[in-house]
Design a protein around this motif. Structure first.
Motif, mmCIF file in Angstrom:
data_model
loop_
_atom_site.group_PDB
_atom_site.id
_atom_site.type_symbol
_atom_site.label_atom_id
_atom_site.label_comp_id
_atom_site.label_asym_id
_atom_site.label_seq_id
_atom_site.Cartn_x
_atom_site.Cartn_y
_atom_site.Cartn_z
ATOM 1 N N LYS A 85 -27.631 -14.399 -35.571
ATOM 2 C CA LYS A 85 -28.336 -14.067 -34.415
ATOM 3 C C LYS A 85 -28.375 -15.289 -33.748
ATOM 4 O O LYS A 85 -28.403 -15.174 -32.344
ATOM 5 N N GLU A 93 -23.423 -5.410 -30.220
ATOM 6 C CA GLU A 93 -24.422 -5.508 -31.110
ATOM 7 C C GLU A 93 -23.960 -5.180 -32.466
ATOM 8 O O GLU A 93 -24.537 -5.969 -33.264
ATOM 9 N N HIS A 148 -23.038 -8.650 -33.917
ATOM 10 C CA HIS A 148 -23.839 -9.766 -33.779
ATOM 11 C C HIS A 148 -23.648 -10.415 -32.440
ATOM 12 O O HIS A 148 -23.640 -11.560 -32.538
#
Lengths: 287, 267
Positions: free
Chosen positions: A9, B127, B130
């Motif tokens: 992330k 997505e 990531h």
């Protein structure tokens, strides 16, 4: 690599800004040195020039010093003569260069795609590239008389081969892996060339264009000195007149104009294109 | 376009995703002829994750390139179901003049997917791997692992039924490789893709494969096939994976010793 950089992330927050945006501290110094170094070189050059004049090696009407030449240049600039001449000369240069780019690029594409064309032409093209373009003028004058066509003919012959050679070698240096990947993703034939091979070869192609420009600019200057038309006061014609009239100040002033145009085009046009290409691909040395 | 989820249904189709019969490939000419692959018979089932394991130079990459259609077999038969397979290499081979999003969109452009669909799908895929925040970055601004994830998204964008991977994580450090194994397993289980994964690393094979095909060297032949029944999701340091990795390592060593005894058998 830092292990934290692998977290999905928040990958490598520190690296986000590198590449395109510059480090805020480094460029100030490098920008200063990139301006000051050439200025020092110019100052040294002028000083050497002045020293030769002071040594009285030649009388001043043959070799004037920097001061009278600069004053002359200033007056030619103020009277608009420089711009008028530059408009004629650069107009020719631009037209010739555009034709040379079209010819050189199509030739380069044909040579890199078709083995036969390549085998047939690579020797000839390499020969043409080494041939001084002035050699073409007698023929150009025979074919087209004294006129624009002859000048354009020589510009194109001077510049197109190096543009073609630049493109061919740039295409040769495209990593085969990129082409392979392109093919597995469904790019074929000309699409593969247009979307994968050509963009990958672009930096090399631009280097070829830059060299082509240098050749066409040289050919043009030779052309304007040889094929000179009284009704068109180009830069070459100005040089020609200055010599005829033993006007050494004018001669040197116009030579400085030629040099300046060369520098401006090289740095402002090609330098900029090359820099932005390299920066976008992460190839620039300074960040 | 087939959505990510509807493809899972194909898992059970009996027709093989890739079938290879009596396939041989000779490299070079004249004196320098080398038999790279000799009589390979292989069937890859739909939705299977198959690892080709072998020492360097055993012809596993050659086999992958043949399946990818990047090279032609000298003799034998090869059938790939669902058209051109997607391929991922050890080098991400992203196009440096395009952004991440443009790279991922590239195969869709080549296949004539309309612009709005392309945009939506690029978002979905980024997505999935990531990389949402990196759509407008250029490849040189990414780390090695991010580049490989972009390459994975690009390969998935091709919407092929078979994905061929040629040591895709070979140049990454161990930590990053573990993470990408997890991601690959997750993506694979969500998409129902058939994957042929080439590696020289027994641990990687044990971590990922449904079935490991071990190749011998010079000439490349199938030396062993091992079905792997370890439950997923797996962990690289679980005892089962370690045990299998040890077994595969021993098997590879045996094969290397054997091929050292019978030096290169030229064609």
């Amino acid at each position: 690599m830092h292990p934290l950089a692998t977290l999905p992330k928040t990958p490598e927050p520190g690296r986000r800004l590198t590449g395109v945006t510059a480090d805020p501290e480094a460029p100030v110094a490098s920008r200063w040195s990139s301006w000051s170094a050439p200025l020092v070189a110019i100052a040294v050059g002028l000083l050497l020039w002045q020293a030769v004049v002071w040594s009285a090696w030649k009388p001043e009407w043959v070799l004037p010093g920097p001061r009278p030449v600069m004053l002359r240049l200033w007056s030619e600039l103020r009277s608009g003569e420089v711009f008028a001449a530059a408009r004629i000369t650069l107009g020719r240069a631009a037209l010739g260069f555009v034709i040379a780019v079209l010819c050189g690029t199509s030739l380069g594409i044909a040579m890199s795609k078709l083995r036969f064309v390549r085998n047939a032409l690579s020797g000839v093209i390499a020969g043409l590239q080494t041939m001084p373009s002035v050699v073409w003028f007698p023929l150009a004058i025979l074919l087209f008389q004294l006129g624009e066509t002859g000048i354009q003919f020589v510009i194109v012959l001077g510049a197109a081969p190096s543009i073609a050679v630049g493109l061919v070698s740039a295409v040769d240096h495209v990593p085969p892996l990129l082409e392979r990947v392109g093919r597995t993703m469904g790019a074929r034939g000309f699409t593969l060339f247009r979307r994968v091979v050509f963009p990958a070869a672009l930096p090399g192609y631009v280097a070829g264009l830059k060299q082509g420009w240098a050749f066409s600019w040289r050919s043009l200057m030779a052309g304007e000195l040889m094929v000179f038309m009284a009704d068109k006061p180009s830069i070459g014609a100005r040089l020609h007149f200055a010599r005829e009239l033993s006007d050494a100040e004018g001669l040197l002033a116009w030579m400085i104009v030629v040099l300046s145009i060369g520098i401006v085009v090289d740095l402002a046009v090609f330098g900029r294109i090359e820099h932005s290409l390299r920066a976008r691909r992460g190839l620039s040395e300074e960040r | 376009m087939i959505s990510l989820h509807s493809r899972i249904a194909r898992h059970v189709t009996p027709e093989p995703a890739v079938s290879v019969r009596a396939l041989s490939r000779i490299h070079g000419r004249g004196e320098q002829r080398v038999l790279a692959l000799d009589g390979i018979d292989l069937e890859v089932r739909q939705g299977e994750l198959l690892c080709l394991l072998g020492a360097s130079g055993c012809g596993k990459s050659t086999l992958l390139h043949l399946i990818a259609g990047l090279d032609r077999p000298t003799c034998g038969e090869l059938r790939v179901c669902g058209g051109q397979p997607a391929v991922m290499f050890q080098d991400s081979a992203l196009f440096p003049w395009l952004t991440v999003a443009e790279n991922v969109a590239f195969p869709m452009e080549m296949h004539g997917v309309a612009a709005p669909d392309r945009k939506r799908r690029v978002r979905e895929l980024l997505e999935l791997v990531h990389l949402e925040g990196f759509a407008d970055h250029r490849p040189h601004q990414l780390s090695g692992g991010m580049r490989q994830r972009t390459a994975l998204a690009r390969a998935l964008a091709q919407d092929a039924r078979v994905l061929l991977m040629d040591e895709p994580f070979g140049a990454l450090d161990a930590m990053l490789r573990d993470r990408l194994h997890d991601e690959l397993e997750r993506v694979w289980s969500r998409t129902g893709l058939t994957i042929v994964f080439v590696t020289h690393n027994p641990r990687e094979a044990a971590r990922l494969a449904d079935r490991v095909v071990v190749l011998s060297s010079r000439p490349g032949r199938i030396a062993d096939e091992i079905d792997v029944a370890i439950e997923r999701p797996r962990r690289i340091d679980s005892p089962e994976v370690s045990q299998l990795a040890a077994r595969l390592t021993d098997r590879l060593k045996e094969i290397i010793r054997a091929s050292a005894r019978n030096p290169a058998e030229d064609a």
